[in-house]
Design a protein around this motif. Structure first.
Motif, PDB file in Angstrom:
ATOM      1  N   ASN A  12       0.233  -1.461   2.143  1.00  0.00           N
ATOM      2  CA  ASN A  12      -1.213  -1.367   2.412  1.00  0.00           C
ATOM      3  C   ASN A  12      -1.835  -0.223   1.612  1.00  0.00           C
ATOM      4  OD1 ASN A  12      -1.006  -3.527   4.153  1.00  0.00           O
ATOM      5  ND2 ASN A  12      -0.955  -2.276   6.006  1.00  0.00           N
ATOM      6  N   SER A  41       3.055  -5.604   3.054  1.00  0.00           N
ATOM      7  CA  SER A  41       1.635  -5.260   3.146  1.00  0.00           C
ATOM      8  C   SER A  41       0.820  -6.408   3.734  1.00  0.00           C
ATOM      9  CB  SER A  41       1.084  -4.910   1.761  1.00  0.00           C
ATOM     10  OG  SER A  41       1.754  -3.794   1.209  1.00  0.00           O
ATOM     11  N   THR A  42      -0.258  -6.030   4.412  1.00  0.00           N
ATOM     12  CA  THR A  42      -1.175  -7.032   4.978  1.00  0.00           C
ATOM     13  C   THR A  42      -2.544  -6.971   4.304  1.00  0.00           C
ATOM     14  OG1 THR A  42      -1.808  -5.479   6.739  1.00  0.00           O
ATOM     15  CG2 THR A  42      -0.019  -7.033   7.214  1.00  0.00           C
ATOM     16  N   ASP A  43      -2.644  -6.209   3.197  1.00  0.00           N
ATOM     17  CA  ASP A  43      -3.908  -6.137   2.465  1.00  0.00           C
ATOM     18  C   ASP A  43      -3.912  -7.221   1.384  1.00  0.00           C
ATOM     19  OD1 ASP A  43      -2.120  -5.123   0.631  1.00  0.00           O
ATOM     20  OD2 ASP A  43      -2.833  -3.063   0.769  1.00  0.00           O
TER      21      ASP A  43
END
Length: 318
Positions: A12, A41-43
């Motif tokens: 992230n 990551s979750t972005d």
């Protein structure tokens, strides 16, 4: 095969990662591969990486394993003779890799080469702080007591060294770079490029500002280190705890908390009374007095003035 593998762990990190990658792509030394480790990551990192056209850049995605796990993935996928690490919020000046490669090529006994580090604020603007060390050769004792490298984005390591010492300790959630440098120093000489070619970004999310977490992890590093240390070197244990508490006191000052700085200063003295006579301790004590008398704003104004004067003096000298 590329000469250097650059490992960029990313979780992230899209606020800073594009600038970090750009600083790597602008290196004057170009025989490199760049491994971005997407650590769960979750972005929008996947969308962003599809637009990267430089063939030297590879993206490896995995479930979140933490910083150590991401660096380890990078090491296992690296094909370069040398491996350089850079965190996803830090920056390199253009000649960093070139000068480190030259240093390792000319110093076959060295397993690691680091550079001096300049601190920046959240926007990348220099704060005036430069972490500079001249320590090289056999540095194990110095690395145990004081982290001469100071961050994980400075070092370049021979790939073969990891076959000897193993990978980063995945159980550490901070101080994993300090642990690795100590382990490497037990077997290999260190070299240094005496220029601030690494830019370390200080911001609210920096792991170094999570004091309880940092101290828990550094205690694990110290205890693991001294468990196997020769008896004649165990005297360094209390010295190590003294210095880490003194550094922690300085982080409190950065956050305008001089009362907590006093607490960690006291711990530093309890562990290592001789630290009282060091310049670093005396500077901290003066800073605490100034902040207690002038407040945080007055302290900041005075510190800015001294840093500006230091820049002027250094500029005149060079």
């Amino acid at each position: 095969m590329p000469k250097v593998s650059v490992v960029i762990p990313a979780y992230n990190a899209m606020k800073y990662l594009p600038a970090t990658l750009e600083s790597v792509l602008q290196q004057t030394f170009t025989d490199i591969e760049i491994l971005i480790i997407n650590d769960g990551s979750t972005d929008n990192i996947i969308e962003w990486t599809t637009k990267i056209t430089d063939p030297r850049v590879q993206v490896i995605s995995q479930e979140n394993k933490g910083l150590s796990g991401a660096r380890n993935t990078g090491i296992t996928h690296a094909s370069g003779e040398y491996i350089a690490f850079i965190d996803a919020d830090d920056l390199w000046l253009p000649t960093k890799l070139e000068k480190q490669v030259k240093c390792l090529d000319n110093s076959p006994q060295a397993g690691l080469v680091y550079t001096w580090t300049a601190w920046t604020d959240e926007t990348g603007k220099p704060t005036g702080v430069i972490v500079a060390s001249n320590v090289e050769g056999y540095v194990w004792e110095q690395m145990v007591v004081n982290d001469k490298i100071s961050n994980g984005s400075s070092a370049m390591v021979r790939r073969i060294c990891f076959d000897k010492v193993g990978l980063f300790d995945a159980e550490l959630t901070s101080s994993e770079d300090r642990d690795m440098w100590i382990r490497l120093a037990a077997h290999y000489h260190f070299a240094v490029v005496k220029e601030p070619l690494t830019l370390y970004r200080r911001h609210s999310q920096s792991m170094s500002k999570n004091r309880p977490k940092m101290l828990k992890n550094i205690r694990r590093v110290f205890e693991k280190t001294f468990e196997s240390a020769p008896t004649e070197l165990l005297y360094l244990r209390n010295r190590s705890y003294g210095w880490i508490n003194l550094y922690t006191a300085w982080t409190c000052m950065d956050e305008k908390n001089y009362q907590e700085a006093i607490k960690y200063r006291r711990q530093a003295l309890l562990h290592y009374p001789q630290i009282f006579f060091t310049t670093y301790f005396l500077r901290l004590s003066v800073a605490i007095v100034i902040m207690s008398l002038l407040g945080s704003q007055g302290y900041d104004n005075l510190r800015s003035l001294t840093r500006n004067l230091r820049r002027l003096v250094l500029g005149a000298v060079t």
